[in-house]
Every structure is written in structure tokens, then in C-alpha cells.
Design a protein around this motif. Structure first.
Motif, short mmCIF file in Angstrom:
data_model
loop_
_atom_site.label_atom_id
_atom_site.label_comp_id
_atom_site.label_asym_id
_atom_site.label_seq_id
_atom_site.Cartn_x
_atom_site.Cartn_y
_atom_site.Cartn_z
N HIS A 92 0.44 -1.01 -0.11
CA HIS A 92 -0.45 0.25 0.23
C HIS A 92 1.04 1.11 0.46
O HIS A 92 0.79 1.99 -0.77
N SER A 93 1.82 1.13 0.71
CA SER A 93 3.00 2.23 1.47
C SER A 93 3.67 2.76 -0.41
O SER A 93 3.70 4.08 -1.22
N GLY A 96 1.42 4.46 -2.59
CA GLY A 96 1.45 5.64 -2.15
C GLY A 96 2.63 7.06 -2.02
O GLY A 96 2.78 7.83 -2.56
N ARG A 97 3.48 5.68 -2.35
CA ARG A 97 5.11 6.92 -2.22
C ARG A 97 5.08 7.43 -3.73
O ARG A 97 5.38 8.31 -4.31
N PHE A 153 8.08 9.02 4.30
CA PHE A 153 8.69 7.81 4.23
C PHE A 153 9.65 7.29 4.44
O PHE A 153 10.41 6.75 4.56
N ILE A 184 7.26 6.09 7.18
CA ILE A 184 7.12 4.62 6.69
C ILE A 184 7.30 3.26 6.75
O ILE A 184 7.31 2.45 7.05
N ASP A 217 0.83 2.70 7.70
CA ASP A 217 0.00 2.33 6.23
C ASP A 217 -1.46 2.93 6.74
O ASP A 217 -1.56 4.06 5.60
N GLY A 220 -0.72 6.22 6.90
CA GLY A 220 0.10 7.05 6.44
C GLY A 220 0.47 6.53 5.45
O GLY A 220 -1.14 7.38 4.28
N GLY A 221 1.32 5.90 4.07
CA GLY A 221 0.47 5.08 3.00
C GLY A 221 0.07 5.19 1.98
O GLY A 221 -0.34 5.94 1.18
N SER A 222 -1.03 4.57 2.97
CA SER A 222 -2.90 4.42 2.24
C SER A 222 -3.31 5.98 2.09
O SER A 222 -3.59 6.04 1.39
#
Ligand code: SF4
Ligand code: MSK
Length: 668
Positions: A92-93, A96-97, A153, A184, A217, A220-222
Motif C-alpha cells: 500500500h505504502s 502511496g510513494r 517515507f 513509513i 500504512d 500514512g502510506g494509504s
């Protein structure tokens, strides 16, 4: 001998059943038949096998037994589960990145074909982090937001910033428990480190880091992925679309996009509408290019562009079996390697596009955001060139599809409940407090060929609706509901309890709200936070009468989602098998981890994770939890027949009465 199931046991979807019969006729295997042939390993499946080092693999099947290094069963199960959560959070992250780098490139004018479509969302998100918005161009704001998000990240110390959007009390709890993610990537790397041979060997301590990684996740990333997708491609609002294999068209070049990241699929949508591509398709003898989606890519383009969904996870092979797909274009996650071999029975090209994902035997056309439109056109032209190779004698498209209305972002839910001038979650909270809505269920996640496709999803959804539970859905579960017609306003009149019906009628919504793809589960976190902030349902997420369910889960991402929901205070129920079930009937001490992620996590975070394979028991547990939370808040107990005699329904009842009775009913 493995047991071969009947076609109706494979799937409850008639389009899938038709295609599975077709596969049988052609002698072609699918995930359904492979699941029959592949009996799962009961030791690995129960989380009782460790292969973390070259002294093993160690299979622990007796009480008190340890691995060669002395690792106990609890340690091994905790490590296995934590590694899966790390893999899910990483997937997921990393998505996002990629979105954060795309935002940066767009802000600098270096991303061909992209623009900032939702400036209002950009300004709202940026201002949450103190980024100056007044008097600045969208590109300047986007540049600062991209830098901030990219920094999350690789950040080494401190606290990731999107988590400051959680309810205040929850933030305090995360600080007390020392689980607020620092960066992350750092949390994912630390998961792998801690679970290496000879590191963290205290199961509760390992699982606490699983919580921190999952939070990296979800908060954060999601969350970053969802924010940026909305900023670049528009925040979803209800739109009419269609779902199921019947969306594939006989007279057109069919391109199915499958995977997760909207960066490529949005550009393919844009390219398919250019005169250049339309003309190119016509010159090839087709009536144009017909796009459709599978899995979460389907959700991304369905909810923003109304592009039809050919289906959910288990439809990926079935779409190719129609013999009418010129290209299946894939990026990342949930793409079966079997697609390439299956496609060799037809003319379909499998086109991989991500620098991270190649499949042996597939055509690779690598995506690059700096020349995305050019690449999208190249992909479409490759598909169009393949139209002439379609063998019409092999074509079989089931004529089954359903209308759907997806696109219920949290922004839209806020707006629809209160309108432009008083957008608010107040009406939703009030409806729950009064008992019109008994509670909320988020029913998310995958298909799994080990259960009948869509059966668990739709059984649970339909029963909860009858019990006045408002359902929100994402991922493949949302497509399952769509194929059954539950994403339509009409379902709000016929499929629901009387209290929920009043709400659906009044607001004009379906009883099942499609909220997006699997990274978009963060939208559900935001809804829950806004419900807390609105007041009347406690001061933290764990007090809301709400439950999360993933009845047909299969991916590691689902485990990461479950864990960040638990850490946010939710009761999460998974169907199917538990990856840490142990064998309590044979190994007496094998269910400690199973108990820890339920009772242990509940004590610490107010949320818990349980695996309940039986759908009836899933429903009972959901309703019992909702009622327990209602009672704890001092809300009236739910009464099935208290509401429902107002609005359109009442009018219809009156219309049906003879004149005298009608007068009596109105004037007494
Ligand atoms: Fe066996 Fe320990 Fe190696 Fe795992 S880490 S495989 S339990 S020796
Ligand atoms: S695609 S993770 S099968 S929801 Fe997101 Fe569907 Fe599960 Fe993949």
C-alpha cells in the motif's frame, strides 16, 4: 483425493458460473479448479511453520515443541503474522510513494498529461499541515505537499504527520503505547529486522510493532495515496456505472485494466478518448475502444470516470476467457501469474507496465509519469493492432451486468448529509443515536477461491442491511455488492430494515456506499473520525457502534488493513482461515497469539481481530458488538419496527388505501 466442487459452489455470480462452464468445455483451469487441486498445508496454514533460517524449516506440531533455535510456537506465529502485515503495509505504502512522486512531477510541470483537478482538496489537505495556501498557485502548494509526503517515507524520528488527523484521544493512546509510526519505511524495515532469526522473541512485543507498522500504512502510506489520487484525478462523487463481465463489448477493442495505481489507468482513460485513438480503432475495423477494470483499478476509474468494472479479483481470468479481450493491462498487486498461460489460449496480450512487476511471457511496456499520455497511447495502439487476431469462434461474453452508483468519498457523504451550506455528519450521528441506523459495517477486501465467490460478502451485507446496519464497502467486496444491484438507490427501498429505509429515502442514497479501492479504507478512518468529532457517539473510534469485516480476505494487504483498523479502535472480523489459528485440538498451547490479537489487543487499543468462517456467526458477532457499543453510549436499544412509516413509503401505503381509509389514516 482433493474434492472437486460444483460450479455453483465456485461462485454465486451467474456470469462467473457461465464462464466457469465455458472454461470446463475448453478444458482450461482457473484459480477455482487450482484451489481444488491444491490442498492447503495445515501446518503452514495454522502459522506453525517457520522458515526464517537455514536450520529449518521447523514445523511445530506438538505441545511445548520449539524450533532448532528454541523459538516457541507463539514467537513463530507472531513473526509470521507480523511479516505478512509488513508486506501488506509495504505494498500500500509504495503505491502511496509513487503517487507522491507523481504529485511532485505534476507540480513541476514534468508529468505529461496530468494536472491538479481538485484544487479545493489540495488546499484543505495542505492546510491541515500548516502549508501556506493563501495567495499561492496550486502548483506551489502541491510542490510543498509532495515534499512533505515524500519525507514521510524516509523519516527516521518523530511522528508521521497524517496520523494527526485521528481523534485526539486516539493520538494520546498511540503516544502512550509508543506505537506512533516514526517513518513509513522505517517501521516496515524494522518488522523484517525484528523477525529475523535471533531477534525479537517476545510475541506481544513483536505484535506491538505489527501495530505500529500497520498504522504507518493506514494513517500514512494509504492515506497519502488516497489524498493524492483525489487531488490529481478528482474527489469521487456518485456517478452511474456498470459492473460484471457483460460490460465487455463484441464490436469494440476491449482493454481491461487491472491492478491498483490510478496513475496509469487514468491516463489510459484519457488516451482512449482522444480522436487519434478513436480513429485508429475505427481504421482497425472496431467501433472504438471499450475500457473496463478489474480489482481496485476498476474501483478507481469506476468511481471517478464511470468506466465499467468487468469484475473483482476472481474475474481476472474469466474476462480473458470471453475471448474478446485484446489486452489486459496490469500494474501492481493481485495480478495472477496464471493470466499469461491462460491468455495463450486466446489472442489476448497481457501487458505489464510497472518497473516493479514483470511476468514471464508477458509484453512489457514500462510506465513513466513523465511521458504517460504517450505511453498510454502506445499501449492502446498495441491492443488495437491485436483486434484483427480475435477468433470470433472462441468468443463468449455473458450478457450479465448491473448498474451501479459508486463514488461515496467522505467529502461527498459529508456534503450529502447537510448540503453545501451545512455539510455535516450530524444527520448520520443523529440517525444512529435515534436507532434508525443501528450501526455501521465496513465490509471490505478480496475474493478467495477457497470460498464461493461473493457468497460470504453478499450474505453478510444483505443480512446486516435488514438489521438497519448502514454498509460502506471498498475493494473487491464493493464490486461484489455492485454485481448484485446493492449499489443502487432502489436497494435502499427493498433490501433494508425500516429505519435504514427512512434514511436512504430521505437522503436519496443506496444502503451500501461504495467508498473506493483497498487503499481507500483510509476514507473509512476519516468517516469514523468525523463521526467522533461531530459528537454524541463518544470521544474515540472504539466507542462507535461500528464493525469492520473482510469475509473473503486473501491478501497480506488485508491483514495490514485489519491491524490498522484494530489499532484505530475497531472490531474487525475476517472470514475464512486464520493464518495463526494453531491446532488447539492437537496442540494445547497453540492459540495464544490468536487470543492476543483479540483479547490482548482489545485491552490495549479497544479494537480486536477475530476470524469467524461461518457467515451467520459473523453476522451475530457484528450485531452483538454494535448493540454492546450502543448500550455503552446509553443509546436506546435497537427496535426493528420503530421506524419506517414516513416519507415515500408512507405515501405509497396511503396511495394503496381506499378513499375512506385514506381519510381516516390522515385525519384520524
Ligand atoms: Fe527453525 Fe528457528 Fe530457523 Fe525458524 S528461526 S527456521 S524456528 S531454527
Ligand atoms: S484488489 S487486495 S483482491 S480487495 Fe485491491 Fe481486491 Fe483484495 Fe486485491
Amino acid at each position: 483425493m482433493p474434492k472437486k466442487r460444483d460450479i455453483k459452489e465456485y461462485s454465486t455470480d451467474p456470469a462467473a458460473q457461465e464462464m466457469l462452464l465455458r472454461a470446463e468445455e475448453l478444458g482450461i483451469g482457473t484459480a477455482f479448479t487450482r484451489a481444488d487441486a491444491m490442498v492447503p498445508c495445515n501446518i503452514g496454514g495454522a502459522g506453525m511453520c517457520c522458515k526464517q533460517c537455514g536450520m529449518g524449516p521447523c514445523r511445530l506440531t506438538k505441545s511445548g515443541e520449539t524450533g532448532v533455535c528454541g523459538a516457541t510456537l507463539d514467537t513463530i506465529q507472531a513473526r509470521n503474522l507480523t511479516r505478512s502485515i509488513a508486506a501488506g503495509a509495504a505494498a500500500h505504502s509504495d503505491h502511496g510513494r509513487d503517487m507522491a512522486f507523481l504529485l511532485k512531477a505534476t507540480a513541476k510541470g514534468e508529468a505529461e498529461g496530468y494536472s491538479i483537478r481538485d484544487v479545493a482538496k489540495l488546499r484543505i489537505v495542505a492546510s491541515k499541515y500548516g502549508i501556506k495556501i493563501e495567495g499561492r498557485a496550486p502548483e506551489e502548494i502541491a510542490n510543498d505537499l509532495a515534499d512533505l509526503y515524500i519525507s514521510q517515507f524516509g523519516q527516521q524520528t518523530g511522528e508521521i504527520v497524517p496520523a494527526t488527523r485521528a481523534p485526539k484521544k486516539r493520538q494520546q493512546l498511540w503516544r502512550e503505547q509508543k506505537v506512533w509510526p516514526r517513518g513509513i519505511d522505517r517501521e516496515v524495515v524494522e518488522c523484517l529486522h525484528r523477525t529475523h532469526i535471533g531477534d525479537d522473541q517476545d510475541p506481544a512485543h513483536i505484535l506491538n510493532h505489527a501495530i505500529r507498522t500497520a498504522l504507518a500504512d493506514g494513517w500514512g502510506g494509504s492515506m497519502i495515496a488516497t489524498d493524492i489520487s483525489d487531488i490529481l484525478f478528482g474527489t469521487p462523487a456518485p456517478i452511474l456505472g456498470q459492473a460484471n463481465l457483460g460490460v465487455i463489448k463484441e464490436d469494440m477493442v476491449n482493454v481491461v485494466v487491472h491492478g491498483h495505481e490510478p496513475s496509469l489507468s487514468e491516463m489510459i482513460v484519457a488516451a482512449s478518448q482522444t480522436p487519434e485513438i478513436i480513429e485508429y480503432a475505427k481504421a482497425a475495423g472496431a467501433n472504438g475502444v471499450n475500457l473496463s477494470g478489474i480489482c481496485c483499478t476498476a474501483n478507481e476509474i469506476l468511481m471517478r470516470q464511470g468506466i465499467p468494472a468487468a469484475g473483482n479479483f476472481l474475474h481476472q481470468e474469466l474476462a480473458i476467457l470471453t475471448g474478446a479481450v485484446e489486452a489486459m493491462v496490469v500494474d501492481v498487486q493481485c495480478i495472477m501469474q496464471a493470466l499469461v498461460g491462460l491468455a495463450q489460449n486466446f489472442h489476448t496480450k497481457i501487458i505489464t507496465t510497472s518497473p516493479k512487476v514483470k511476468i514471464t511471457g508477458a509484453t512489457h511496456i514500462e510506465f513513466d509519469e513523465h511521458k504517460a499520455l504517450t505511453i498510454a497511447k502506445q499501449i492502446l495502439k498495441t491492443a488495437i493492432d491485436n483486434f484483427k487476431n480475435r477468433d470470433r469462434s472462441k468468443m463468449h461474453i455473458p450478457q450479465i451486468k448491473e448498474d451501479v452508483i459508486p463514488g461515496f468519498s467522505h467529502e461527498y457523504i459529508n456534503y450529502m448529509l447537510g448540503g453545501s451550506y451545512r455539510a455535516s455528519f450530524r444527520p448520520l450521528n443523529d440517525a444512529i443515536m435515534a436507532g434508525r441506523i443501528r450501526g455501521v459495517a465496513a465490509i471490505v477486501g478480496c475474493n478467495n477461491p477457497r470460498s464461493s465467490q461473493d457468497y460470504l460478502h453478499n450474505t453478510v451485507v444483505k443480512e446486516l442491511l435488514k438489521n438497519d446496519v448502514l454498509v460502506v464497502q471498498t475493494g473487491c467486496g464493493a464490486i461484489a455488492a455492485g454485481k448484485l444491484g446493492l449499489l443502487l438507490g432502489e436497494a435502499g427501498l427493498t433490501e433494508v430494515g425500516s429505519g435504514l429505509r427512512e434514511v436512504c429515502e430521505t437522503v436519496g442514497i443506496p444502503p451500501v456506499l461504495h467508498m473506493g479501492s483497498c487503499v481507500d479504507n483510509t476514507r473509512i478512518l476519516t468517516v469514523l473520525t468525523q463521526m467522533v468529532e461531530e459528537g454524541g457517539l463518544g470521544d474515540d473510534i472504539d466507542q462507535i457502534p461500528a464493525v469492520g469485516l473482510a469475509p473473503e480476505w486473501m491478501s497480506e494487504k488485508a491483514l495490514a488493513i485489519a491491524t490498522y483498523c484494530v489499532a484505530s479502535g475497531a472490531y474487525v472480523i475476517f472470514g475464512g482461515a486464520s493464518p495463526v489459528s494453531g491446532m488447539p485440538d492437537r496442540v494445547s498451547d497453540s492459540d495464544l497469539v490468536l487470543k492476543f490479537i483479540s483479547e490482548g489487543w482489545e485491552k490495549l487499543y479497544g479494537g480486536k481481530l477475530e476470524f469467524i468462517p461461518d457467515p451467520q456467526k459473523m453476522i451475530e458477532a457484528t450485531l452483538a458488538h454494535i448493540d454492546k457499543k450502543r448500550a455503552a453510549l446509553g443509546l436506546p436499544a435497537w427496535e426493528p419496527n420503530k421506524f419506517g412509516r414516513s416519507g415515500d413509503w408512507r405515501m405509497r401505503e396511503l396511495e394503496a388505501l381506499p378513499l375512506e381509509k385514506k381519510r381516516e389514516a390522515i385525519y384520524g
